[in-house]
Design an enzyme around this catalytic site. Sequence first.
Site, PDB file in Angstrom:
ATOM      1  N   ASN A   1       0.756  -1.137  -0.007  1.00 27.10           N
ATOM      2  CA  ASN A   1       0.044   0.077  -0.067  1.00 27.10           C
ATOM      3  C   ASN A   1       0.796   1.150   0.166  1.00 27.10           C
ATOM      4  OD1 ASN A   1      -2.396   1.636   0.710  1.00 27.10           O
ATOM      5  ND2 ASN A   1      -1.208   1.965   2.608  1.00 27.10           N
TER       6      ASN A   1
ATOM      7  N   TYR B   1       4.101   9.794 -11.247  1.00 24.85           N
ATOM      8  CA  TYR B   1       3.146   8.694 -10.503  1.00 24.85           C
ATOM      9  C   TYR B   1       2.356   7.755 -11.375  1.00 24.85           C
ATOM     10  CZ  TYR B   1      -0.617   7.218  -7.469  1.00 24.85           C
ATOM     11  OH  TYR B   1      -1.699   6.244  -6.786  1.00 24.85           O
TER      12      TYR B   1
ATOM     13  N   LYS C   1       2.766   3.674 -11.371  1.00 26.72           N
ATOM     14  CA  LYS C   1       1.733   2.642 -11.371  1.00 26.72           C
ATOM     15  C   LYS C   1       1.421   1.737 -12.529  1.00 26.72           C
ATOM     16  CE  LYS C   1       0.530   3.743  -7.054  1.00 26.72           C
ATOM     17  NZ  LYS C   1       0.773   2.539  -5.886  1.00 26.72           N
TER      18      LYS C   1
ATOM     19  N   THR D   1      -8.091  10.535   1.513  1.00 26.46           N
ATOM     20  CA  THR D   1      -6.844  10.352   2.461  1.00 26.46           C
ATOM     21  C   THR D   1      -6.091  11.504   2.387  1.00 26.46           C
ATOM     22  OG1 THR D   1      -5.498   9.237   0.547  1.00 26.46           O
ATOM     23  CG2 THR D   1      -6.857   7.737   1.841  1.00 26.46           C
TER      24      THR D   1
END
Length: 233
Positions: free
Chosen positions: A87, A156, A160, A191
């Site tokens: 995670n 990013y 991923k 979050t």
Amino acid sequence: MSGRVAVVSGGNRGLGLEIVRKLAAAGLRVVLASRSAERGEVAAARLEEHRDSVTVAPLDISDAASVAEFATWLRLTFGRCDVLVNNAAVAVDDGQDAETIDMDVVRRTMETNLLGTWQLSQAVIPAMRARRHGRIVNISSGVGRLSSMGAGIPAYRVSKCAVNALTRIMADELRDDGILVNACCPGWTRTEMGGPSATVSPEDAAVTPVWLATLPPDGPTGQFYRDGRPLDW
């Protein structure tokens, strides 16, 4: 699930903490791995009735020495690892483009999101293979899909996309060892990373990774999911 041990990296906040909570509720002994053991303990205290099922351990997945120390601690403390939820991640390139982004930002992103995920997986796979049982869940993102790849957050996105490729490779390598490897997109989650305007609660976002972490032996492997439904790559 009684007796089985799960590791959740970046487990001290947001989606990671909710995954820890749900896995503990499902009957697993959960290792809440956090770069700061102090922050991990503070987070674990919020788990209330599940606190006794959670053990906090320091882990910086971007640091090879930290990963090695964690793997040794895990072996000596529990002697097994049945579930790994990768995670922990960073997103530090908002507002930048591939043409001008600072390569230090790219390196930091790849060191954590790809290489950290990779080396932590390497560290626990032997314990899974020894019992011929394991579940590896890589928290990915829909922005890493080649089928819909576009501009923005290039480091990013690339990290991923690479995690998705790693998922497919490891799933194929480990399918005969009883180890299922899958990726999932939690959606735009409220979050610290996703921000307060995000549309998905951590409680809802955690459902799919927890499902993948507790798959039966005949469950899928090498797949990419969101909300329990397969995504293309």
